[in-house]
Design an enzyme around this catalytic site. Structure first.
Site, PDB file in Angstrom:
ATOM      1  N   LYS A  95      38.914  -6.159   5.261  1.00  0.00           N
ATOM      2  CA  LYS A  95      38.394  -6.558   3.952  1.00  0.00           C
ATOM      3  C   LYS A  95      36.875  -6.769   3.976  1.00  0.00           C
ATOM      4  O   LYS A  95      36.349  -7.738   3.435  1.00  0.00           O
ATOM      5  CB  LYS A  95      39.107  -7.803   3.440  1.00  0.00           C
ATOM      6  CG  LYS A  95      40.614  -7.607   3.255  1.00  0.00           C
ATOM      7  CD  LYS A  95      41.271  -8.847   2.696  1.00  0.00           C
ATOM      8  CE  LYS A  95      42.763  -8.638   2.495  1.00  0.00           C
ATOM      9  NZ  LYS A  95      43.525  -8.553   3.766  1.00  0.00           N
ATOM     10  N   ARG A  96      36.180  -5.838   4.618  1.00  0.00           N
ATOM     11  CA  ARG A  96      34.725  -5.924   4.687  1.00  0.00           C
ATOM     12  C   ARG A  96      34.115  -5.618   3.319  1.00  0.00           C
ATOM     13  O   ARG A  96      34.692  -4.899   2.504  1.00  0.00           O
ATOM     14  CB  ARG A  96      34.183  -4.935   5.712  1.00  0.00           C
ATOM     15  CG  ARG A  96      34.692  -5.127   7.139  1.00  0.00           C
ATOM     16  CD  ARG A  96      34.404  -6.517   7.667  1.00  0.00           C
ATOM     17  NE  ARG A  96      34.598  -6.595   9.119  1.00  0.00           N
ATOM     18  CZ  ARG A  96      34.782  -7.735   9.760  1.00  0.00           C
ATOM     19  NH1 ARG A  96      34.797  -8.884   9.100  1.00  0.00           N
ATOM     20  NH2 ARG A  96      34.940  -7.741  11.078  1.00  0.00           N
TER      21      ARG A  96
END
Length: 271
Positions: A95-96
């Site tokens: 979930k960058r």
């Protein structure tokens, strides 16, 4: 082989839209692994061996490894999957979401350091947080769209110029953002109505669907809402319900039994 090609091959040849999440929590490991220095690696590889023929993908969650200082184990587990089950793609759940050179480094982390086939991304800082990942033309990225948690309502359901935020994200991912053809969307099983709406907006994108199993999403409702016209198109994740099915000596067999039941329930719902 491109990520989407790997997925399509698994959907067809394995007949499965099940993804097993690898979320190693040593406090929940089987008793036989207690105190073992290689416990994280042994646990995850044991789950992989027990379920690889049943899945379309594996999804290790990076936080579970990083919090234990186990990035080396994560690298080794992904390598184990690629070596022993080379047709099963690995989705790094990270979930960058950052810009510029930072995003480039996060892309290198996912695709060069860990050698994942796909990564999850947060799009809320805009397209320049997504673009660096698209330079890896064979790699995939799932963009957060309508997430399974209740707090997703805080932003994703806001309406701007007649369009919900999640709807706009789905439209962008299906059109102008999808430069590589390897984008997909994260849409929770806990919101089948929104899942159906995303499928209408993005009829051909792969959807990563968390929220069944421990989170209580209804398998039949989510499959009916999210499948494509050819009854595929979904990567339906179950983690804790499968990998922690038992803490006893038969933990691998227990995980396999729950995975088979989940895969079969997905198959029935897709008919």
């Amino acid at each position: 082989m491109k990520f989407t090609e790997m997925l399509n091959e698994r959907w067809q040849n394995a007949g499965s839209m099940l993804c097993v999440g690898l979320d190693p929590n040593p406090t929940r490991f089987p008793h036989e692994l207690a105190g073992r220095s290689t416990a994280i690696y042994d646990f995850c590889c044991g789950i992989v061996d027990a379920t690889a023929d049943l899945v379309c993908a594996f999804k290790p969650q990076i936080a579970y490894f990083a919090s234990c200082g186990a990035e080396a184990e994560l690298t080794a587990i992904i390598e184990y999957i690629h070596t022993n089950y080379p047709k099963v793609p690995v989705i790094l759940d990270a979930k960058r979401g950052d810009i510029g050179s930072t995003a480039e480094h996060y892309a290198r982390e996912a695709f060069e350091r860990f050698k994942a086939d796909c990564v999850t991304l947060s799009p809320f800082m805009g397209f320049d947080t997504i673009k660096p990942y698209l330079a890896y033309e064979e790699k995939g990225a799932f963009i957060l769209c309508r997430t399974s948690n209740p707090g997703g309502d805080d932003i994703q359901m806001l309406k701007v110029n007649g369009e919900r935020i999640y709807e706009r994200l789905a439209r962008l991912a299906a059109t102008e953002w999808n430069l590589s053809g390897e984008l997909g969307l994260v849409v929770g099983a806990t919101y089948p109505n929104e899942l159906a709406n995303v499928r209408r907006i993005a009829p051909n994108l792969p959807l990563l669907v968390p929220g069944i199993g421990a989170q209580g999403g209804d398998i039949h409702a989510c499959v009916q809402a999210g499948q494509t016209a050819n009854h595929t198109g979904m990567v339906i994740n179950s983690g804790r319900a499968i990998i922690y099915a038992s803490a006893e000596d038969e933990w691998k067999d227990a995980a396999r039994k729950v995975a088979i039941a989940t895969r079969d329930a997905i198959r029935v719902a897709a008919c």
